[in-house]
Design a protein around this motif. Structure first.
Motif, PDB file in Angstrom:
ATOM      1  N   GLY A 252       1.419   8.245  -3.051  1.00 57.45           N
ATOM      2  CA  GLY A 252       0.548   9.266  -3.996  1.00 57.45           C
ATOM      3  C   GLY A 252      -0.325  10.151  -3.328  1.00 57.45           C
ATOM      4  N   LEU A 253      -0.799   9.957  -2.260  1.00 55.81           N
ATOM      5  CA  LEU A 253      -1.531  10.761  -1.351  1.00 55.81           C
ATOM      6  C   LEU A 253      -0.531  11.655  -0.532  1.00 55.81           C
ATOM      7  CD1 LEU A 253      -3.865   8.029   0.231  1.00 55.81           C
ATOM      8  CD2 LEU A 253      -4.432   9.797  -1.431  1.00 55.81           C
ATOM      9  N   LEU A 254       0.552  11.252  -0.180  1.00 58.25           N
ATOM     10  CA  LEU A 254       1.458  12.246   0.351  1.00 58.25           C
ATOM     11  C   LEU A 254       1.988  13.231  -0.599  1.00 58.25           C
ATOM     12  CD1 LEU A 254       3.669   9.596   2.290  1.00 58.25           C
ATOM     13  CD2 LEU A 254       1.721  11.033   3.358  1.00 58.25           C
TER      14      LEU A 254
ATOM     15  N   ARG B 171       0.867  -1.202   0.144  1.00 59.07           N
ATOM     16  CA  ARG B 171       0.131  -0.026   0.157  1.00 59.07           C
ATOM     17  C   ARG B 171       0.941   1.258  -0.093  1.00 59.07           C
ATOM     18  NH1 ARG B 171      -2.986  -3.411   3.460  1.00 59.07           N
ATOM     19  NH2 ARG B 171      -4.872  -4.081   2.542  1.00 59.07           N
ATOM     20  N   GLY B 172       2.024   1.145   0.062  1.00 60.63           N
ATOM     21  CA  GLY B 172       3.094   2.213  -0.021  1.00 60.63           C
ATOM     22  C   GLY B 172       3.254   3.048  -1.194  1.00 60.63           C
TER      23      GLY B 172
ATOM     24  N   GLU C 170       8.385   8.172  -9.320  1.00 63.83           N
ATOM     25  CA  GLU C 170       9.413   7.299  -8.789  1.00 63.83           C
ATOM     26  C   GLU C 170       9.418   7.178  -7.299  1.00 63.83           C
ATOM     27  OE1 GLU C 170      12.878   5.082  -9.077  1.00 63.83           O
ATOM     28  OE2 GLU C 170      11.793   5.868 -10.711  1.00 63.83           O
ATOM     29  N   LEU C 171       9.022   8.152  -6.541  1.00 61.42           N
ATOM     30  CA  LEU C 171       8.816   8.058  -4.825  1.00 61.42           C
ATOM     31  C   LEU C 171       7.710   6.959  -4.649  1.00 61.42           C
ATOM     32  CD1 LEU C 171       8.915  11.955  -4.058  1.00 61.42           C
ATOM     33  CD2 LEU C 171      10.448   9.940  -3.532  1.00 61.42           C
ATOM     34  N   CYS C 172       6.625   6.905  -5.898  1.00 59.23           N
ATOM     35  CA  CYS C 172       5.762   5.828  -5.634  1.00 59.23           C
ATOM     36  C   CYS C 172       5.959   4.378  -5.759  1.00 59.23           C
ATOM     37  CB  CYS C 172       4.379   6.122  -6.494  1.00 59.23           C
ATOM     38  SG  CYS C 172       3.394   7.616  -5.749  1.00 59.23           S
ATOM     39  N   LYS C 173       7.031   4.420  -6.819  1.00 60.39           N
ATOM     40  CA  LYS C 173       7.731   3.027  -7.069  1.00 60.39           C
ATOM     41  C   LYS C 173       8.717   2.723  -5.800  1.00 60.39           C
ATOM     42  CE  LYS C 173       7.846   3.865 -11.862  1.00 60.39           C
ATOM     43  NZ  LYS C 173       8.890   4.052 -13.010  1.00 60.39           N
TER      44      LYS C 173
END
Length: 184
Positions: free
Chosen positions: A22-24, A16-17, A61-64
């Motif tokens: 994405g929300l963050l 779920r990260g 990239e952060l989401c990945k």
């Protein structure tokens, strides 16, 4: 219907990260844009605009990376203890501030503020989660520090993933601070 195993719980939380990041990122962009709109200083507005632009560019990239960052943090929860440069602000003595450079002071302040905001927001949920996790670990009592899903672990993973971007430290701190309320 069987209960999930401890490892499944950690895997699900890490999976779920990506959605969480994405929300963050979305919340941080909004916060940066609000600060930009409210700023009367041209340089500050430009810096905030650039920070939001870079966050948008790094978002996928952060989401990945965040799910793996969470897995790493879950696997090594002892590594999330703050280092000397990111100690809890309450642990820093006034005379030590003189020995720290400006970036270290700013990092300590943002990190401490982030921990405080997240812990306050998560407090009631942790009262329910900690006993469940400790039970899954087979512990006879509740030890909050043994819960790998505690806020400090998420903050550490978030900080680690943001640091991987190698954007200027001031922007990293902007992002971390802007993400803290949503993370909580």
């Amino acid at each position: 219907h069987t209960l999930p195993t401890y490892q499944q719980v950690l895997q699900d939380a890490a999976a779920r990260g990506s959605l969480l990041m994405g929300l963050l990122a979305s919340a941080a962009r909004s916060a940066l844009q609000l600060r930009e709109a409210a700023s009367r200083d041209v340089r500050e507005r430009d810096a905030l605009m650039q920070s939001a632009k870079l966050l948008r560019e790094w978002e996928s990239e952060l989401c990945k990376r965040f799910p793996q960052g969470l897995l790493d943090a879950f696997a090594n929860p002892d590594l999330t203890a703050p280092k000397a440069t990111t100690r809890n602000l309450g642990d820093v003595q006034f005379d030590e501030l003189e020995l720290m450079d400006e970036v270290q002071v700013q990092t300590s302040v943002v990190f401490a503020r982030t921990q405080q905001v997240v812990m306050q927001a998560a407090e009631s949920s942790l009262a329910e989660l900690n006993p469940l996790i400790c039970g899954m670990l087979g512990l006879g009592a509740v030890y909050a520090e043994r819960n790998p899903l505690r806020p400090q672990i998420y903050i550490h993973a978030l900080k680690s993933v943001i640091e991987q971007t190698r954007v200027p430290t001031a922007m990293q701190l902007d992002w971390l601070g802007a993400m803290s309320l949503t993370l909580g």
